[in-house]
Design a protein around this motif. Structure first.
Motif, PDB file in Angstrom:
ATOM      1  N   ARG A 105       0.845  -1.176   0.000  1.00  0.00           N
ATOM      2  CA  ARG A 105       0.000   0.000   0.000  1.00  0.00           C
ATOM      3  C   ARG A 105       0.889   1.237   0.000  1.00  0.00           C
ATOM      4  O   ARG A 105       2.080   1.160   0.272  1.00  0.00           O
ATOM      5  N   VAL A 106       0.297   2.363  -0.298  1.00  0.00           N
ATOM      6  CA  VAL A 106       1.055   3.603  -0.372  1.00  0.00           C
ATOM      7  C   VAL A 106       1.450   4.019   1.042  1.00  0.00           C
ATOM      8  O   VAL A 106       0.593   4.120   1.924  1.00  0.00           O
ATOM      9  N   PRO A 107       2.741   4.245   1.314  1.00  0.00           N
ATOM     10  CA  PRO A 107       3.158   4.649   2.665  1.00  0.00           C
ATOM     11  C   PRO A 107       2.681   6.064   2.982  1.00  0.00           C
ATOM     12  O   PRO A 107       2.518   6.905   2.094  1.00  0.00           O
ATOM     13  N   SER A 108       2.462   6.313   4.257  1.00  0.00           N
ATOM     14  CA  SER A 108       2.011   7.628   4.694  1.00  0.00           C
ATOM     15  C   SER A 108       3.178   8.611   4.699  1.00  0.00           C
ATOM     16  O   SER A 108       4.351   8.201   4.680  1.00  0.00           O
ATOM     17  N   PRO A 109       2.907   9.927   4.723  1.00  0.00           N
ATOM     18  CA  PRO A 109       3.999  10.905   4.826  1.00  0.00           C
ATOM     19  C   PRO A 109       4.883  10.693   6.038  1.00  0.00           C
ATOM     20  O   PRO A 109       6.101  10.893   5.963  1.00  0.00           O
ATOM     21  N   THR A 110       4.289  10.276   7.166  1.00  0.00           N
ATOM     22  CA  THR A 110       5.101  10.019   8.361  1.00  0.00           C
ATOM     23  C   THR A 110       6.057   8.857   8.133  1.00  0.00           C
ATOM     24  O   THR A 110       7.228   8.907   8.537  1.00  0.00           O
ATOM     25  N   GLN A 111       5.576   7.794   7.469  1.00  0.00           N
ATOM     26  CA  GLN A 111       6.447   6.650   7.194  1.00  0.00           C
ATOM     27  C   GLN A 111       7.576   7.026   6.245  1.00  0.00           C
ATOM     28  O   GLN A 111       8.718   6.612   6.430  1.00  0.00           O
ATOM     29  N   VAL A 112       7.275   7.819   5.223  1.00  0.00           N
ATOM     30  CA  VAL A 112       8.326   8.259   4.302  1.00  0.00           C
ATOM     31  C   VAL A 112       9.313   9.168   5.018  1.00  0.00           C
ATOM     32  O   VAL A 112      10.523   9.124   4.762  1.00  0.00           O
ATOM     33  N   SER A 113       8.825   9.990   5.947  1.00  0.00           N
ATOM     34  CA  SER A 113       9.719  10.858   6.715  1.00  0.00           C
ATOM     35  C   SER A 113      10.701  10.040   7.540  1.00  0.00           C
ATOM     36  O   SER A 113      11.912  10.306   7.546  1.00  0.00           O
ATOM     37  N   TRP A 114      10.206   9.013   8.214  1.00  0.00           N
ATOM     38  CA  TRP A 114      11.104   8.130   8.965  1.00  0.00           C
ATOM     39  C   TRP A 114      12.075   7.426   8.019  1.00  0.00           C
ATOM     40  O   TRP A 114      13.245   7.209   8.350  1.00  0.00           O
ATOM     41  N   LEU A 115      11.590   7.060   6.858  1.00  0.00           N
ATOM     42  CA  LEU A 115      12.409   6.333   5.884  1.00  0.00           C
ATOM     43  C   LEU A 115      13.613   7.169   5.454  1.00  0.00           C
ATOM     44  O   LEU A 115      14.728   6.667   5.313  1.00  0.00           O
ATOM     45  N   LEU A 116      13.404   8.458   5.265  1.00  0.00           N
ATOM     46  CA  LEU A 116      14.470   9.329   4.791  1.00  0.00           C
ATOM     47  C   LEU A 116      15.435   9.718   5.900  1.00  0.00           C
ATOM     48  O   LEU A 116      16.584  10.058   5.626  1.00  0.00           O
ATOM     49  N   PHE A 117      14.978   9.695   7.159  1.00  0.00           N
ATOM     50  CA  PHE A 117      15.837  10.136   8.249  1.00  0.00           C
ATOM     51  C   PHE A 117      16.602   8.998   8.913  1.00  0.00           C
ATOM     52  O   PHE A 117      17.563   9.246   9.635  1.00  0.00           O
ATOM     53  N   LYS A 118      16.186   7.760   8.705  1.00  0.00           N
ATOM     54  CA  LYS A 118      16.901   6.631   9.308  1.00  0.00           C
ATOM     55  C   LYS A 118      18.224   6.420   8.595  1.00  0.00           C
ATOM     56  O   LYS A 118      18.378   6.735   7.417  1.00  0.00           O
ATOM     57  N   ARG A 119      19.172   5.858   9.327  1.00  0.00           N
ATOM     58  CA  ARG A 119      20.467   5.546   8.732  1.00  0.00           C
ATOM     59  C   ARG A 119      20.308   4.438   7.683  1.00  0.00           C
ATOM     60  O   ARG A 119      19.473   3.547   7.821  1.00  0.00           O
ATOM     61  N   GLU A 120      21.143   4.503   6.670  1.00  0.00           N
ATOM     62  CA  GLU A 120      21.051   3.539   5.564  1.00  0.00           C
ATOM     63  C   GLU A 120      21.233   2.108   6.047  1.00  0.00           C
ATOM     64  O   GLU A 120      20.612   1.179   5.532  1.00  0.00           O
ATOM     65  N   SER A 121      22.101   1.906   7.049  1.00  0.00           N
ATOM     66  CA  SER A 121      22.374   0.548   7.532  1.00  0.00           C
ATOM     67  C   SER A 121      21.189  -0.080   8.258  1.00  0.00           C
ATOM     68  O   SER A 121      21.153  -1.294   8.434  1.00  0.00           O
ATOM     69  N   LYS A 122      20.225   0.732   8.677  1.00  0.00           N
ATOM     70  CA  LYS A 122      19.081   0.221   9.420  1.00  0.00           C
ATOM     71  C   LYS A 122      17.848   0.035   8.541  1.00  0.00           C
ATOM     72  O   LYS A 122      16.773  -0.288   9.049  1.00  0.00           O
ATOM     73  N   LEU A 123      17.989   0.246   7.252  1.00  0.00           N
ATOM     74  CA  LEU A 123      16.865   0.091   6.331  1.00  0.00           C
ATOM     75  C   LEU A 123      16.876  -1.295   5.708  1.00  0.00           C
ATOM     76  O   LEU A 123      17.935  -1.860   5.433  1.00  0.00           O
ATOM     77  N   SER A 124      15.696  -1.831   5.474  1.00  0.00           N
ATOM     78  CA  SER A 124      15.584  -3.108   4.779  1.00  0.00           C
ATOM     79  C   SER A 124      15.730  -2.889   3.275  1.00  0.00           C
ATOM     80  O   SER A 124      15.754  -1.761   2.778  1.00  0.00           O
ATOM     81  N   GLU A 125      15.811  -3.993   2.530  1.00  0.00           N
ATOM     82  CA  GLU A 125      15.950  -3.912   1.070  1.00  0.00           C
ATOM     83  C   GLU A 125      14.742  -3.224   0.452  1.00  0.00           C
ATOM     84  O   GLU A 125      14.873  -2.398  -0.469  1.00  0.00           O
ATOM     85  N   GLU A 126      13.567  -3.558   0.947  1.00  0.00           N
ATOM     86  CA  GLU A 126      12.348  -2.933   0.431  1.00  0.00           C
ATOM     87  C   GLU A 126      12.344  -1.434   0.710  1.00  0.00           C
ATOM     88  O   GLU A 126      11.975  -0.613  -0.158  1.00  0.00           O
ATOM     89  N   GLU A 127      12.764  -1.034   1.911  1.00  0.00           N
ATOM     90  CA  GLU A 127      12.774   0.383   2.269  1.00  0.00           C
ATOM     91  C   GLU A 127      13.795   1.163   1.442  1.00  0.00           C
ATOM     92  O   GLU A 127      13.551   2.311   1.053  1.00  0.00           O
ATOM     93  N   ILE A 128      14.959   0.543   1.195  1.00  0.00           N
ATOM     94  CA  ILE A 128      15.969   1.217   0.364  1.00  0.00           C
ATOM     95  C   ILE A 128      15.439   1.424  -1.054  1.00  0.00           C
ATOM     96  O   ILE A 128      15.624   2.499  -1.653  1.00  0.00           O
ATOM     97  N   ALA A 129      14.775   0.405  -1.604  1.00  0.00           N
ATOM     98  CA  ALA A 129      14.223   0.547  -2.958  1.00  0.00           C
ATOM     99  C   ALA A 129      13.174   1.641  -3.014  1.00  0.00           C
ATOM    100  O   ALA A 129      13.142   2.446  -3.963  1.00  0.00           O
ATOM    101  N   LEU A 130      12.299   1.704  -2.014  1.00  0.00           N
ATOM    102  CA  LEU A 130      11.267   2.744  -1.993  1.00  0.00           C
ATOM    103  C   LEU A 130      11.886   4.128  -1.821  1.00  0.00           C
ATOM    104  O   LEU A 130      11.482   5.090  -2.491  1.00  0.00           O
ATOM    105  N   LYS A 131      12.884   4.237  -0.957  1.00  0.00           N
ATOM    106  CA  LYS A 131      13.545   5.527  -0.751  1.00  0.00           C
ATOM    107  C   LYS A 131      14.196   6.019  -2.040  1.00  0.00           C
ATOM    108  O   LYS A 131      14.030   7.194  -2.424  1.00  0.00           O
TER     109      LYS A 131
END
Length: 504
Positions: A407-433
Motif C-alpha cells: 500500500r502507499v506509505p504515509s507521509p510520516t512513514q516516508v519521513s522516517w524512511l528518509l531520516f533513518k540511517r542507511e544501515s538500518k533500512l531493509s531492502e524494500e525500504e531502500i528501494a522505496l527511498k
C-alpha cells in the motif's frame, strides 16, 4: 590461620570462641569488645562504669557457603553526666553494625551492591548462590535507605520535564551530565522555580535543555553566565516534524513513486538479475565479521610471537587471552574458523519432502504443514514456517515476485524512511527511498536540505550553520523547512552550541 583477621573490626573486637553448628550448617563466632570505655551517644561523654551485658546476634558474610553469625557480648554503661538525660546507654561500634541492626555493616554493603546491580528478584537469586539469604523486599528496602551523596559543585546540568500525571501535571528534573545523577526534582515546570534553583548553584557553566521558552527564560534569568545548549533530540524531532508537514502535500508524488516501484520489479529473475540480491548486511553478520577480524589479528600476532621463541604463557599475557586459546592457535596449522551451530528440529525427517514440494512451486507454509501432519508430523506450524522462511530468503521461487509495498506509505512513514540511517533500512525500504528521491524532484531537494542539517547535527559541524541557514530561508525552500530554520533564530546560540559541542 589468623581467625581474628576475618572479624568485621579486628581492632575493636576480640575472639572468644568459634563454633561450627553442623546441624544448621552455620558458624557461630563469639566476640567481645576490647575497649575499656564507651562514649554516650547523647552527650558525648566517656564512661567506664558498666551496667550490664547482653548477647547481640548479627549475621555476617558467609564463609565457603556457610552462614556466619556474630554473637557479640555487648555492654551497657552508666552515663555519669548530671545534665544528660541518657542515664544508661549501649556501646556502639559503627564499623561493626548500626544500632538495632541485625546485620554487620559489611554484609549490609554487599546486599546494597547486589540490590543496585540486579534489583529485587534477580538479586535474591544471586545472593542465594553466594550464600546470603535475603528477600527481594529487603533488597529494595536497602536501596531506598541508601543515601546518594552529591558532593562537589555541578558544572554541566541537563534540564527536562517529567510527569506526575501525563498531560495534566509536570515537574522539572535536573541531572548532572558529568556523573549521570539526578540532582533535584522541582515540583513544577515554571520559570521562577528553575531560576531560583540555578541561582543557588553558581558553579554551573553549561545547561542542556529543550527548546521551550520556559527553560530558556529560566536558564537565562538564573544563570546568565552559563552556556545554554539545545537538546539534539528535540532539534531532530522538530526537523522531522517540519519535513513530515512538507510531505503531506506530496501524497500524489509518493503514490506515483510507489506504483513506479511496483512496475519496475518484474516476476522473471532473468529480466531483473539483481532483483533478489541482498544489498544490506544484517547487524548479526556485521558483528560476526568484526569478531572474525579480531580473532584473525590475534592469531597472526600469536604466530609471529611464537616464531620469536616466546612461550605460550607469555604470549597469552601479552595478548590478554587465555593460554588455552594461544595453544589452540599454535596447534591449528592455520586460522581456525568457527563452525556454524546446527540445531535439531522436528522437521528434519520431512525436510526432503518439503524441499521437493518447494521446488515444484508450493510456497504456502500452512499447506505444507497440513501435508506432513497427515504423514505423521508431530511438530508445530511455526517450525515449518521458519524453515520455509529461510528458503524463501535464500532462494526465492520462480514466479514469486520480490517484496514490494502493498500500500502507499504515509507521509510520516516516508519521513522516517528518509531520516533513518542507511544501515538500518531493509531492502524494500531502500528501494522505496531511492524511487521516491529519483522521481520526485521537490522531495529530493527538500531532503537534501534537511540531510545537510542532520549531518551537521551528527558530526558536530556547527560552523556551517550560517551557510545552511541562508539556503533554508531562501524563497525557493519548502515552507515548512523555511519555518523550521527561521525558528532557530530565536535560540541561535544554543543551537550552534548543540551542533558544536558534545553536551546533550
Amino acid at each position: 590461620m589468623r581467625v581474628r583477621a576475618f572479624l568485621p573490626d579486628e581492632q575493636s573486637l576480640e575472639l572468644e570462641d568459634l563454633e561450627h553448628d553442623e546441624a544448621h550448617q552455620r558458624v557461630l563466632i563469639r566476640v567481645r569488645s576490647v575497649a575499656n570505655s564507651c562514649t554516650c551517644p547523647k552527650c558525648g561523654r566517656s564512661s567506664q562504669r558498666t551496667h550490664s551485658r547482653y548477647l547481640r546476634k548479627l549475621t555476617d558474610l558467609p564463609w565457603q557457603g556457610l552462614r556466619v553469625h556474630l554473637v557479640w557480648s555487648t555492654r551497657r554503661f552508666f552515663c555519669d553526666a548530671d545534665e544528660c538525660l541518657q542515664k544508661i546507654f549501649t556501646e556502639r561500634l559503627p564499623a561493626v553494625a548500626a544500632p538495632h541492626s541485625r546485620r554487620t555493616e559489611r554484609l549490609t554493603l554487599a546486599i546494597r551492591c547486589i540490590g543496585f546491580a540486579c534489583g529485587g528478584e534477580i538479586g535474591t537469586r544471586l545472593a542465594d548462590r553466594l550464600g546470603i539469604g535475603v528477600s527481594a523486599d529487603s533488597l529494595l528496602r536497602e536501596i531506598r535507605k541508601s543515601r546518594i551523596s552529591h558532593e562537589g559543585h555541578p558544572r554541566a546540568v541537563g534540564v527536562d520535564d517529567w510527569a506526575y500525571r501525563k498531560g495534566q501535571r509536570y515537574g522539572t528534573l535536573i541531572c548532572d551530565l558529568e556523573t549521570g545523577r539526578a540532582l533535584d526534582l522541582l515540583p513544577d515546570r515554571d520559570v521562577d522555580s528553575l531560576a531560583k534553583w540555578l541561582q543557588g548553584h553558581s558553579s554551573i557553566e553549561i545547561i542542556s535543555r529543550d527548546r521551550g521558552d520556559i527553560y530558556r527564560k529560566g536558564a537565562t534569568t538564573g544563570a546568565p553566565h552559563a552556556l545554554q545548549v539545545a537538546d539534539r533530540f528535540h532539534l531532530m524531532k522538530n526537523l522531522r516534524d517540519a519535513f513530515g508537514r512538507f510531505l503531506e502535500g506530496q501524497s500524489k508524488a509518493i503514490r506515483n513513486a510507489t506504483q513506479q516501484l511496483q512496475s519496475v520489479i518484474t516476476d522473471d529473475p532473468e529480466q531483473n538479475p539483481q532483483a533478489f540480491q541482498k544489498t544490506t548486511t544484517t547487524n548479526r553478520q556485521a558483528r560476526r565479521a568484526v569478531n572474525r577480524e579480531r580473532r584473525e589479528a590475534l592469531y597472526d600476532q600469536a604466530i609471529q610471537l611464537r616464531k620469536q621463541g616466546i612461550s605460550a604463557r607469555s604470549i597469552a599475557k601479552q595478548l590478554g587471552v587465555h593460554r588455552s586459546t594461544v595453544r589452540k592457535y599454535l596447534q591449528a596449522g592455520g586460522f581456525p574458523e568457527r563452525a556454524s551451530r546446527e540445531y535439531a528440529s522436528q522437521t528434519d525427517p520431512f525436510k526432503d519432502y518439503l524441499w521437493n514440494r518447494w521446488q515444484t512451486g508450493c510456497c504456502n507454509a500452512t499447506l505444507l504443514w497440513k501435508e506432513i501432519v497427515a504423514s505423521g508430523f508431530k511438530g508445530s506450524y511455526p517450525s515449518v514456517r521458519r524453515l520455509v522462511a529461510r528458503w524463501r530468503k535464500a532462494q526465492p521461487m520462480a514466479g514469486k515476485t520480490r517484496s514490494v509495498p502493498k500500500r502507499v506509505p504515509s507521509p510520516t512513514q516516508v519521513s522516517w524512511l528518509l531520516f533513518k540511517r542507511e544501515s538500518k533500512l531493509s531492502e524494500e525500504e531502500i528501494a522505496l527511498k531511492n524511487t521516491v528521491l529519483k522521481h520526485c524532484s521537490e522531495i529530493r531537494s527538500a531532503w537534501q536540505l534537511a540531510r545537510r542539517f542532520v549531518v551537521m547535527l551528527r558530526k558536530r559541524k556547527g560552523r556551517f550553520l550560517d551557510r545552511w541557514f541562508e539556503k533554508a530561508t531562501h524563497c525557493d525552500a519548502p515552507t515548512p523547512i523555511r519555518q523550521f530554520a527561521e525558528g532557530l533564530r530565536n535560540d541561535w546560540e544554543a543551537v550552534v552550541a548543540a551542533l558544536s559541542l558534545n553536551w546533550n
